[in-house]
Design an enzyme around this catalytic site. Structure first.
Site, PDB file in Angstrom:
ATOM      1  N   GLU A 171     -24.690  38.744  68.299  1.00 42.02           N
ATOM      2  CA  GLU A 171     -23.606  38.135  69.092  1.00 42.02           C
ATOM      3  C   GLU A 171     -23.857  38.425  70.576  1.00 42.02           C
ATOM      4  O   GLU A 171     -24.297  39.521  70.924  1.00 42.02           O
ATOM      5  CB  GLU A 171     -22.277  38.792  68.667  1.00 42.02           C
ATOM      6  CG  GLU A 171     -21.080  38.392  69.500  1.00 42.02           C
ATOM      7  CD  GLU A 171     -19.838  39.277  69.228  1.00 42.02           C
ATOM      8  OE1 GLU A 171     -20.011  40.492  68.960  1.00 42.02           O
ATOM      9  OE2 GLU A 171     -18.729  38.752  69.286  1.00 42.02           O
ATOM     10  N   ASN A 215     -16.968  32.135  72.491  1.00 44.79           N
ATOM     11  CA  ASN A 215     -17.983  33.060  71.991  1.00 44.79           C
ATOM     12  C   ASN A 215     -18.738  32.271  70.914  1.00 44.79           C
ATOM     13  O   ASN A 215     -18.194  32.018  69.833  1.00 44.79           O
ATOM     14  CB  ASN A 215     -17.294  34.314  71.416  1.00 44.79           C
ATOM     15  CG  ASN A 215     -18.272  35.403  71.056  1.00 44.79           C
ATOM     16  OD1 ASN A 215     -19.453  35.149  70.871  1.00 44.79           O
ATOM     17  ND2 ASN A 215     -17.775  36.618  70.930  1.00 44.79           N
ATOM     18  N   LYS A 251     -16.642  31.263  67.689  1.00 43.79           N
ATOM     19  CA  LYS A 251     -15.931  32.363  67.003  1.00 43.79           C
ATOM     20  C   LYS A 251     -14.436  32.074  66.838  1.00 43.79           C
ATOM     21  O   LYS A 251     -13.740  31.765  67.815  1.00 43.79           O
ATOM     22  CB  LYS A 251     -16.144  33.655  67.799  1.00 43.79           C
ATOM     23  CG  LYS A 251     -15.606  34.919  67.140  1.00 43.79           C
ATOM     24  CD  LYS A 251     -16.048  36.127  67.970  1.00 43.79           C
ATOM     25  CE  LYS A 251     -15.606  37.456  67.398  1.00 43.79           C
ATOM     26  NZ  LYS A 251     -16.127  38.588  68.201  1.00 43.79           N
ATOM     27  N   GLU A 278     -11.716  40.196  74.441  1.00 41.38           N
ATOM     28  CA  GLU A 278     -12.146  38.876  73.941  1.00 41.38           C
ATOM     29  C   GLU A 278     -11.021  37.849  74.010  1.00 41.38           C
ATOM     30  O   GLU A 278     -11.261  36.672  74.260  1.00 41.38           O
ATOM     31  CB  GLU A 278     -12.682  38.991  72.509  1.00 41.38           C
ATOM     32  CG  GLU A 278     -14.036  39.647  72.451  1.00 41.38           C
ATOM     33  CD  GLU A 278     -14.722  39.423  71.120  1.00 41.38           C
ATOM     34  OE1 GLU A 278     -14.965  38.264  70.744  1.00 41.38           O
ATOM     35  OE2 GLU A 278     -15.019  40.428  70.443  1.00 41.38           O
ATOM     36  N   CYS A 293     -19.376  38.299  64.382  1.00 34.97           N
ATOM     37  CA  CYS A 293     -18.806  39.645  64.462  1.00 34.97           C
ATOM     38  C   CYS A 293     -17.500  39.817  63.688  1.00 34.97           C
ATOM     39  O   CYS A 293     -17.518  39.919  62.477  1.00 34.97           O
ATOM     40  CB  CYS A 293     -18.650  40.081  65.916  1.00 34.97           C
ATOM     41  SG  CYS A 293     -18.406  41.878  66.011  1.00 34.97           S
ATOM     42  N   ASN A 302     -21.264  42.980  67.832  1.00 35.64           N
ATOM     43  CA  ASN A 302     -21.235  44.071  68.813  1.00 35.64           C
ATOM     44  C   ASN A 302     -20.043  44.916  68.405  1.00 35.64           C
ATOM     45  O   ASN A 302     -18.900  44.563  68.703  1.00 35.64           O
ATOM     46  CB  ASN A 302     -20.965  43.557  70.232  1.00 35.64           C
ATOM     47  CG  ASN A 302     -22.159  42.920  70.906  1.00 35.64           C
ATOM     48  OD1 ASN A 302     -22.821  43.530  71.729  1.00 35.64           O
ATOM     49  ND2 ASN A 302     -22.420  41.666  70.575  1.00 35.64           N
TER      50      ASN A 302
HETATM   51  N1  CDV Z   1     -17.263  41.901  68.829  1.00 38.08           N
HETATM   52  C1  CDV Z   1     -16.342  42.132  67.876  1.00 38.08           C
HETATM   53  O1  CDV Z   1     -15.768  41.212  67.317  1.00 38.08           O
HETATM   54  N2  CDV Z   1     -16.102  43.428  67.578  1.00 38.08           N
HETATM   55  C2  CDV Z   1     -15.091  43.842  66.649  1.00 38.08           C
HETATM   56  C3  CDV Z   1     -14.548  45.194  67.016  1.00 38.08           C
HETATM   57  C4  CDV Z   1     -13.664  45.116  68.191  1.00 38.08           C
HETATM   58  C5  CDV Z   1     -13.735  45.809  65.909  1.00 38.08           C
HETATM   59  C6  CDV Z   1     -15.612  43.906  65.219  1.00 38.08           C
HETATM   60  O2  CDV Z   1     -14.927  43.421  64.327  1.00 38.08           O
HETATM   61  O3  CDV Z   1     -16.667  44.497  64.970  1.00 38.08           O
END
Ligand code: CDV
Length: 312
Positions: free
Chosen positions: A47, A110, A127, A146, A172, A197
């Protein structure tokens, strides 16, 4: 007959705020060269792979924020990735921040794309599940903005027939939600590719790094098993300007088993031969949706967002 895609999960080590796009792309090209040596058909990057994880930084200056976004893809800096894809005949998955003018307005997403072996963009995903908050939160150990910098993705969870199979994407936090995989599962997905991330510690509370890694894997393994699909989960890892991100990138079989896992917090490539026909068994038996799903019992899934317990 088998339908094997050799996949490289290209975990990336930290990208500091000061690192340039072209230096990051150089690192990605080195991973692509390695993947080519190992015969990969597809390489999966994380990501927001081109920059530091900028949503940890609060600003009210949109000019400053927009510097983290791509206004075209390919861009001058990312063109070498597309050229390498063509040269190696190797597809790639790339996460990045997308700034776009649509319907007369500016939008920020994203985003992730899938590029085929000819170096053409064949799929785009934005996303859906945006974690964090929209305003500065002094109570947190660090910010996760975000909800400030991105809009909720407006493309749903489509799948694409490409790379010899049925491919899907998410990003993510999407990987933690069963709905993500099931919507793609209902379209026959055979491989879900995703980048993440994920901070090693929780910004709001105490939670052990071990538990956070367990949740990282258990959600992707469940999604794979319950939809009988390959899942490729790829981290950006290590300390970015003092902020630790977990690694643990994995290639997961349709049985839910991890078949390859990164060991470091740096740039690291793991490779597996992923037979898409390995999806058939689960899709034909325990997760034969047409035979066993009971949609008449699932209404609340789309009717209600938050949980409402019965009255006391
Ligand atoms: N980049 C993300 O979406 N990170 C989230 C963190 C904030 C919990 C994740 O679900 O990994």
């Amino acid at each position: 007959m088998s339908r094997v895609i050799t996949v490289g999960a290209a975990q990336m080590g930290p990208i500091q705020k000061a690192e340039s796009r072209s230096s990051t792309v150089e690192r990605m090209l080195a991973l692509m060269a390695k993947a080519n040596d190992k015969g990969c058909d597809l390489i999966v990057f994380p990501e927001l792979a081109l920059t530091t994880f900028f949503p940890r930084w609060y600003t009210e200056d949109w000019g400053e924020i927009d510097a983290w976004f791509e206004t075209s893809m390919p861009s001058n800096e990312t063109q070498p990735l597309f050229t390498a894809a063509r040269e190696y005949a190797m597809g790639f998955h790339l996460g990045y921040a997308e700034l776009v003018e649509e319907d007369g307005a500016t939008h920020r997403y994203n985003t992730a794309i899938l590029v085929d072996k000819a170096g053409e963009i064949v799929a785009k995903y934005r996303k859906v599940h945006l974690p964090g908050h929209a305003e500065y939160d002094p109570k947190r150990k660090f910010q996760h903005l975000e909800k400030r910098y991105f809009e909720v993705g407006n493309l749903g969870f489509p799948v694409w027939r490409t790379m010899g199979g049925v491919m899907g994407m998410c990003i993510c936090n999407d990987r933690r939600w069963p709905e993500t995989y099931r919507v793609m599962g209902l379209q026959g997905v055979e491989m879900v590719v995703l980048g993440y991330n994920t901070p090693t510690v929780n910004s709001e509370s105490d939670e052990s790094p071990h538990l956070r890694m367990f949740h990282n894997h258990v959600t992707m393994q469940s999604g794979a098993y319950q939809n009988s699909t390959w899942v490729i989960g790829v981290a950006k890892a290590g300390a970015e300007d003092g902020h630790d991100l977990m690694g643990g990138s994995v290639i997961i079989a349709p049985t839910g088993e991890i078949v390859a896992r990164c060991r470091t917090l740096g740039d690291e490539l793991i490779v597996a031969d992923c037979d898409l026909d390995a999806c058939n068994f689960g899709k034909r038996t325990i997760f034969n949706f047409a035979a066993h799903r009971r949609v008449e019992a699932y209404g609340l899934i789309t009717e209600r967002t938050g949980a409402v317990p019965p009255p006391e």
